[in-house]
Design a protein around this motif. Sequence first.
Motif, PDB file in Angstrom:
ATOM      1  N   LEU A  68       0.829  -1.204   0.000  1.00 42.67           N
ATOM      2  CA  LEU A  68       0.000   0.000   0.000  1.00 42.67           C
ATOM      3  C   LEU A  68       0.865   1.257   0.000  1.00 42.67           C
ATOM      4  CD1 LEU A  68      -2.946  -0.789   2.460  1.00 42.67           C
ATOM      5  CD2 LEU A  68      -2.993  -0.723  -0.046  1.00 42.67           C
ATOM      6  N   ALA A  69       1.942   1.247   0.804  1.00 38.10           N
ATOM      7  CA  ALA A  69       2.844   2.403   0.838  1.00 38.10           C
ATOM      8  C   ALA A  69       3.522   2.590  -0.508  1.00 38.10           C
ATOM      9  CB  ALA A  69       3.884   2.211   1.945  1.00 38.10           C
ATOM     10  N   TYR A  70       3.965   1.499  -1.088  1.00 36.38           N
ATOM     11  CA  TYR A  70       4.609   1.560  -2.410  1.00 36.38           C
ATOM     12  C   TYR A  70       3.631   2.065  -3.465  1.00 36.38           C
ATOM     13  CZ  TYR A  70       5.915  -0.381  -6.951  1.00 36.38           C
ATOM     14  OH  TYR A  70       6.162  -0.559  -8.286  1.00 36.38           O
ATOM     15  N   ALA A  71       2.411   1.519  -3.465  1.00 37.79           N
ATOM     16  CA  ALA A  71       1.410   1.912  -4.466  1.00 37.79           C
ATOM     17  C   ALA A  71       1.049   3.380  -4.324  1.00 37.79           C
ATOM     18  CB  ALA A  71       0.162   1.032  -4.324  1.00 37.79           C
ATOM     19  N   ALA A  72       0.866   3.846  -3.084  1.00 37.83           N
ATOM     20  CA  ALA A  72       0.509   5.250  -2.867  1.00 37.83           C
ATOM     21  C   ALA A  72       1.617   6.176  -3.347  1.00 37.83           C
ATOM     22  CB  ALA A  72       0.223   5.483  -1.381  1.00 37.83           C
ATOM     23  N   GLY A  73       2.864   5.847  -2.988  1.00 36.59           N
ATOM     24  CA  GLY A  73       3.991   6.686  -3.403  1.00 36.59           C
ATOM     25  C   GLY A  73       4.156   6.719  -4.909  1.00 36.59           C
ATOM     26  N   ALA A  74       4.121   5.538  -5.535  1.00 33.18           N
ATOM     27  CA  ALA A  74       4.307   5.471  -6.985  1.00 33.18           C
ATOM     28  C   ALA A  74       3.158   6.146  -7.721  1.00 33.18           C
ATOM     29  CB  ALA A  74       4.422   4.012  -7.424  1.00 33.18           C
ATOM     30  N   LEU A  75       1.937   6.012  -7.187  1.00 29.45           N
ATOM     31  CA  LEU A  75       0.773   6.590  -7.853  1.00 29.45           C
ATOM     32  C   LEU A  75       0.785   8.111  -7.772  1.00 29.45           C
ATOM     33  CD1 LEU A  75      -1.762   5.710  -9.349  1.00 29.45           C
ATOM     34  CD2 LEU A  75      -2.980   5.684  -7.175  1.00 29.45           C
ATOM     35  N   VAL A  76       1.031   8.647  -6.581  1.00 29.15           N
ATOM     36  CA  VAL A  76       1.003  10.101  -6.399  1.00 29.15           C
ATOM     37  C   VAL A  76       2.152  10.762  -7.154  1.00 29.15           C
ATOM     38  CG1 VAL A  76       1.237  11.962  -4.714  1.00 29.15           C
ATOM     39  CG2 VAL A  76      -0.210   9.990  -4.200  1.00 29.15           C
ATOM     40  N   VAL A  77       3.372  10.275  -6.923  1.00 29.25           N
ATOM     41  CA  VAL A  77       4.537  10.882  -7.569  1.00 29.25           C
ATOM     42  C   VAL A  77       4.492  10.660  -9.075  1.00 29.25           C
ATOM     43  CG1 VAL A  77       7.053  10.909  -7.686  1.00 29.25           C
ATOM     44  CG2 VAL A  77       5.907  10.592  -5.486  1.00 29.25           C
ATOM     45  N   GLY A  78       4.130   9.453  -9.509  1.00 33.92           N
ATOM     46  CA  GLY A  78       4.081   9.156 -10.936  1.00 33.92           C
ATOM     47  C   GLY A  78       3.052   9.991 -11.676  1.00 33.92           C
TER      48      GLY A  78
END
Length: 283
Positions: A68-78
Motif C-alpha cells: 500500500l505504501a509503495y502503491a501510494a507513493g508510486a501513484l502520487v509521484v508518478g
Amino acid sequence: MTRRRQALTAWLFLTPAVLFFALLFFLPIGNQLLTGLYDADGVSFVGLGNFSRAFGDPEVLHSFLITLAYAAGALVVGTAVGLGLAVILNQALPGRTLFRSVLLIPYLTSVSIVGLLWRNILDPQVGILNRLLEAIGLPGQTWLSTHPLATIVGITVWSGAGYTMVLFLAGLQGIPGLYYEAARIDGAGPWRRFFAITLPLLTPTTLFVSIIGLISTLQQFALPYIVTGGGPGNATSLYAHRLFIVAFNDNDFGYASALSVLLLLVVLVLSLAQLRIGDRANA
C-alpha cells in the motif's frame, strides 16, 4: 421478428468476447477460488481456513502494508511527474516530439532490463550514480539498503512516467483552446488557468491513470524482485512477492490461491472506490 434478429446478431458478435473472458478470466478466477478452499496438498477441504489464516499472518499483513505504501507513493509521484511532463511537452517547444519519444522508451523497455539496469546503477561499489556523486564531492549512498522502498518507487516512476505523460497529453489536446483564450482575456495567469481549467477537465484522464496505476502497483512483483529480492530483510517484500514465496518456496498452493483471491478483491474494491470518487467529482 426484427428485434429478435437484432438481439441474435448482437449476441453473435458478442460471443467471441464472452468466450474469451469466460475461458481466460472468469474460469481461472473460479479455479483459484476453488483451490483456496483446500489445504497445501489440494486434498483436504478447509473451507475459508486459508482466508482467515491470511488475516492473522504477520508476514502477509506486513507485505500488504508495504505494498500500500509503495502503491501510494508510486501513484502520487508518478501522476504528478507524468502530468508535469505532459504540460511542458504540450507547448510549442523545439524538438518536443523527440523528447516525447525518449521519455517513452523506459516504459517500452522490459521490466527485467529496467531492474538489472538500475541494480547496476545503484550498486554501492561500482554503480555509476555513486561515482557521479563522488565526482562532485558528495558521499556515495547505499541506496538499496538505506532507502529501499523509496528507491523502488523512484524506479517505478522513472519507468512509467512516459506512459502517464502520453495519457495526459491526449487529455490536454482534447481541451478546447477557446477556454484558455477566454481565461487570458479575463486576466487569468498560467497557474490560475491550470487549476481552473486544466485540472478539472483532466479529471477523467486522471481517474483512468490512477486506476491503471493502482492495479499495476498492487500487483508489482518483477521489479523489486530483480532489484532487491524483497530485501533488505522484508523492506521491499511486496504482497505479490509474499504470494510467490508461499506458492513456490513453501509449496502451499491452497494458501497462495487464497492470497491471490484476496488481492483481487482489494484491487476491485479500491478501483470501485476510485470510480465512485470520479463520478462525484464529475457530478
